[in-house]
Design a protein around this motif. Sequence first.
Motif, mmCIF file in Angstrom:
data_model
loop_
_atom_site.group_PDB
_atom_site.id
_atom_site.type_symbol
_atom_site.label_atom_id
_atom_site.label_comp_id
_atom_site.label_asym_id
_atom_site.label_seq_id
_atom_site.Cartn_x
_atom_site.Cartn_y
_atom_site.Cartn_z
ATOM 1 N N GLN A 1 -75.926 1.446 112.715
ATOM 2 C CA GLN A 1 -75.028 2.389 113.370
ATOM 3 C C GLN A 1 -73.600 1.847 113.397
ATOM 4 N N ARG A 2 -73.460 0.549 113.686
ATOM 5 C CA ARG A 2 -72.130 -0.069 113.723
ATOM 6 C C ARG A 2 -71.483 -0.064 112.338
ATOM 7 N N GLU A 3 -72.291 -0.272 111.306
ATOM 8 C CA GLU A 3 -71.761 -0.258 109.943
ATOM 9 C C GLU A 3 -71.260 1.135 109.561
ATOM 10 N N LYS A 4 -71.975 2.183 109.990
ATOM 11 C CA LYS A 4 -71.528 3.547 109.724
ATOM 12 C C LYS A 4 -70.195 3.837 110.415
ATOM 13 N N ILE A 5 -70.083 3.382 111.678
ATOM 14 C CA ILE A 5 -68.833 3.601 112.425
ATOM 15 C C ILE A 5 -67.672 2.875 111.751
ATOM 16 N N LEU A 6 -67.922 1.625 111.306
ATOM 17 C CA LEU A 6 -66.882 0.841 110.643
ATOM 18 C C LEU A 6 -66.445 1.505 109.340
ATOM 19 N N ASP A 7 -67.408 1.994 108.559
ATOM 20 C CA ASP A 7 -67.072 2.684 107.306
ATOM 21 C C ASP A 7 -66.248 3.946 107.569
ATOM 22 N N GLN A 8 -66.611 4.673 108.631
ATOM 23 C CA GLN A 8 -65.890 5.906 108.959
ATOM 24 C C GLN A 8 -64.454 5.608 109.373
ATOM 25 N N ILE A 9 -64.262 4.552 110.194
ATOM 26 C CA ILE A 9 -62.902 4.183 110.626
ATOM 27 C C ILE A 9 -62.071 3.736 109.429
ATOM 28 N N LEU A 10 -62.673 2.921 108.554
ATOM 29 C CA LEU A 10 -61.946 2.457 107.366
ATOM 30 C C LEU A 10 -61.592 3.616 106.447
ATOM 31 N N PHE A 11 -62.490 4.577 106.318
ATOM 32 C CA PHE A 11 -62.236 5.731 105.455
ATOM 33 C C PHE A 11 -61.111 6.599 106.023
ATOM 34 N N ASN A 12 -61.151 6.813 107.354
ATOM 35 C CA ASN A 12 -60.113 7.631 107.992
ATOM 36 C C ASN A 12 -58.746 6.960 107.922
ATOM 37 N N ALA A 13 -58.755 5.617 107.997
ATOM 38 C CA ALA A 13 -57.488 4.873 107.955
ATOM 39 C C ALA A 13 -56.998 4.637 106.528
ATOM 40 N N GLY A 14 -57.799 5.026 105.545
ATOM 41 C CA GLY A 14 -57.412 4.820 104.151
ATOM 42 C C GLY A 14 -57.557 3.391 103.690
ATOM 43 N N LEU A 15 -58.426 2.626 104.367
ATOM 44 C CA LEU A 15 -58.622 1.215 104.016
ATOM 45 C C LEU A 15 -59.933 0.967 103.284
ATOM 46 N N GLN A 16 -60.698 2.039 103.043
ATOM 47 C CA GLN A 16 -61.990 1.885 102.370
ATOM 48 C C GLN A 16 -61.763 1.594 100.897
ATOM 49 N N THR A 17 -62.261 0.473 100.442
ATOM 50 C CA THR A 17 -62.053 0.049 99.058
ATOM 51 C C THR A 17 -63.331 0.095 98.238
ATOM 52 N N GLN A 18 -64.416 0.595 98.826
ATOM 53 C CA GLN A 18 -65.704 0.592 98.098
ATOM 54 C C GLN A 18 -65.718 1.660 97.002
ATOM 55 N N GLU A 19 -65.260 2.875 97.345
ATOM 56 C CA GLU A 19 -65.304 3.977 96.387
ATOM 57 C C GLU A 19 -64.020 3.962 95.565
ATOM 58 N N VAL A 20 -64.081 3.409 94.389
ATOM 59 C CA VAL A 20 -62.922 3.319 93.506
ATOM 60 C C VAL A 20 -63.024 4.441 92.471
ATOM 61 N N LYS A 21 -62.065 5.339 92.496
ATOM 62 C CA LYS A 21 -62.078 6.482 91.565
ATOM 63 C C LYS A 21 -61.458 6.058 90.236
ATOM 64 N N LYS A 22 -62.173 6.343 89.146
ATOM 65 C CA LYS A 22 -61.672 6.015 87.816
ATOM 66 C C LYS A 22 -60.611 7.045 87.383
ATOM 67 N N CYS A 23 -59.587 6.526 86.754
ATOM 68 C CA CYS A 23 -58.516 7.404 86.274
ATOM 69 C C CYS A 23 -59.022 8.205 85.071
ATOM 70 N N VAL A 24 -58.830 9.548 85.085
ATOM 71 C CA VAL A 24 -59.272 10.433 84.005
ATOM 72 C C VAL A 24 -58.037 10.881 83.228
ATOM 73 N N LYS A 25 -58.078 10.668 81.924
ATOM 74 C CA LYS A 25 -56.951 11.045 81.064
ATOM 75 C C LYS A 25 -56.954 12.568 80.860
ATOM 76 N N ALA A 26 -55.783 13.172 81.003
ATOM 77 C CA ALA A 26 -55.668 14.627 80.856
ATOM 78 C C ALA A 26 -55.817 15.036 79.395
ATOM 79 N N MET A 27 -56.441 16.224 79.154
ATOM 80 C CA MET A 27 -56.662 16.752 77.802
ATOM 81 C C MET A 27 -55.763 17.971 77.562
ATOM 82 N N THR A 28 -55.443 18.180 76.287
ATOM 83 C CA THR A 28 -54.752 19.428 75.910
ATOM 84 C C THR A 28 -55.793 20.525 75.719
#
Length: 819
Positions: free
Chosen positions: A125-152
């Motif tokens: 439960q504490r880990e879920k709360i910590l993840d939620q606070i980090l996500f809301n504060a923009g400090l969550q570094t676990q989910e790294v989105k890959k850059c997608v190159k734009a197509m014509t």
Amino acid sequence: MWTDAQKDLDIQLRREREEFLQPEKDRVKVFKMLAASYIKYMQIFRNLETAHDQLVHWQKRTVIRQVLDGVIGRILEIKKEMVELENSEFHYIDNILEDVKLLPEDIEVPVPRYFIKEKLEVLQQREKILDQILFNAGLQTQEVKKCVKAMTFEEAIKVIQVAERARQGRHRAAFMKQIYLEEKRERQTKLQVQMGPNPDDAATCIQKVWRGYIQRKKTDKMREEEMIFLGMSLPPHLKAISISQMHTGQMNVLQGEVQERHKEVFIKDKLRETEGLDIKETLQDQIGQCFIECRHIIGKFPDYPTEEAGGSMAILSQKTPEQVAAELAAKKEISLQKKAQKKKKEKEGKEKMKGKKPQKTGKKEEEEGWKMAPSNFLSIMEEGNSQYKAAWQNRDKGCDFLQDHDPELIKEEKREEVEEEIRVQVDELMQQKLENLKLAVDGEKSDKKKKGRKSEKRGKKTTMRKKIPEMEEDLTPDRTIDSLYRELVEEGLLIKAKTVNLSDYVGEYSYLGTTLRQVDIEPMPCLADVRQLIALYGILPLGSQTVHEKAPLVKALLLAGPTGVGKKMLVHAICTETGANLFNLSASNIAGKYPGKNGLQMMLHMVLKVAKQLQPSVVWIGDTEKIFSKAVPKAEEEMNPKRLEKILPKFLKALKAQDRVLLVGTTNRPFDANLKPFCKVYQKIILIPRPDYASRFVLWKHIILQNGGAITNLLNISCLAKVSDGFTQGHIIQAVQAVLSELRLLQMTRKPLRTAEFMTSLARQDPVYREEEEIFKAWYAKTQLGKARIRALADSEKAGKDACLQQAAGFTNSAAHPD
């Protein structure tokens, strides 16, 4: 396993009573005694921990847990005695292990699994709360989105066309294959119709199917009989019972403590209903009979004992009415005498402290010899051992098929609680009855209210306001723990610990430690020794409240060593194994946060308050030498790394024995700090060296396999371990990860790994040279424990020379005066 551990514990307790109570002058003999006890307790600890983890019977687990805490505490006490005796944190007992035919792995400190299991839901439960606070504060570094190159638009159409044509091709191929198979099947049926059915083929087919069925049935029956014969399976008539037992056992484990509490409450309520009235009547009759006997012998009714004196327990003790009355009368006189004696002793003590100076007892202790310090855990172990003998040693286990709880034991425990509850009610009734008897027979009135008023007045006079220390004053009385927790997370002071187990810190034992010390060479500690100390000083006290309160207290721990030896990994391992919160108070992390003296005090107050409330907690200070540095570099002046220097001792002073909070500092340049304040803060210092050959050999294998590599005959691990002398674990990990890329892993089957591949990436890194290692050793020699070790070695060397001189003098005297 539990029975064997209890037998070993009983033998060890008897041995301690015989050996450790007598003083011993020979230090070598003392160390052997302590080392033998340490090994024995460690074996008992490992067996008890396994039994506690595997048993479902929660009453047995309770008894084991009590003994387990006692054994852990006793191990820590023996470790403290060994450190004081040898003036070293590292001990080499391979010769003793050889005598008892054990391996070093047999005395590896295990991490009890109940540290995490007992509070698993809270931690999740504490880990879920910590993840939620980090996500809301923009400090969550676990989910790294890959850059997608734009197509014509044209490129997107081409991709769709290629995919669609490939799909149509696959569909066409599958359709053609289906048509081909249907045509083939039709040709075969036409041939069979023309030739006619063959009876021999039909009979062979039927025989094949039947014989296969019969043989499979025989094989299954033989396998089942073999398993029953070996005791690995139950006979058919017991299988139904075992399946039901298994299901009920799983349900008990899933329901856990909630079900246990319901059972206890149910049994207690049932006892109160069935036996409550009988207990009440019996107590009233016994107390009334005692009143009458006292009135008959003494001539008056006795005073009713107060709650502090035990109430009716004092009356119903196995004594005559005369003795009870005499005791009640004597207690008042004894209490008055004790108060007078205390006042006299206080005055005498003050006069002695003024007039006399304390005498030095060091020489007396040396003359008397070494003696074991009193233990806080022997009584706990003896109590648990006696409970095992009384309740479980000879208990019949035949009726308890489920092995989840014993209702008779619960009844015995709850009966005492019910009696105590009823006794309180009976005391009130009988006290009123006694007052009525005194008033009716003797004409006396109770002066209870007057005494109560006097005691209240006295209590008001004695209340004094105490000065609250700086760090213990509550600066946030109007804030909740949740709000403080959220603020610390958002400010980056409370961070998420990485999931790393202590067993992941791979390292081999040093098998030459005793040999080197015998020739007066101080060996460098190995990684396995470091792992043991982290478990003893960091994990075991934080995991158990009983152990932390009564064991030798360690508030601060320093991990010193070159870059890449795994200091941060060990900090995260402590948090993972104990479920502790991790606070980061490194100078680089707190720079610019909570400025000024008041801000710093508020920050440490918040950290301390949350750490105590949500214990266990670890407060980590990375590059801690910067706080105590002799001179701050110009590049770091804005960071102000020395702001914690004066307030850190106050922070440690605010930590009490009941607070499971550990301060851990890591440094790769301890020699840059002022030694005196540095060692004053950190109570225990663990010097982590670069890995030796044995550890490097194990590390190369472990890291290559961990990163997806395969070890073949073409890969010479021994050569890699030899060549990487001077390189740390971090260097080896970087070298392996540089070689084992995604492309290289795909080529592994046709192109096995070779030794030369790792040489290039390893050669690009700078090793830890021997001169740097000597600087660490020289710095450690200046610490308090290092100085004590050098003095002890010098004294032993001097004693050896004196013995040699005396022996030489004896030879010359015998030569000068022959018989």
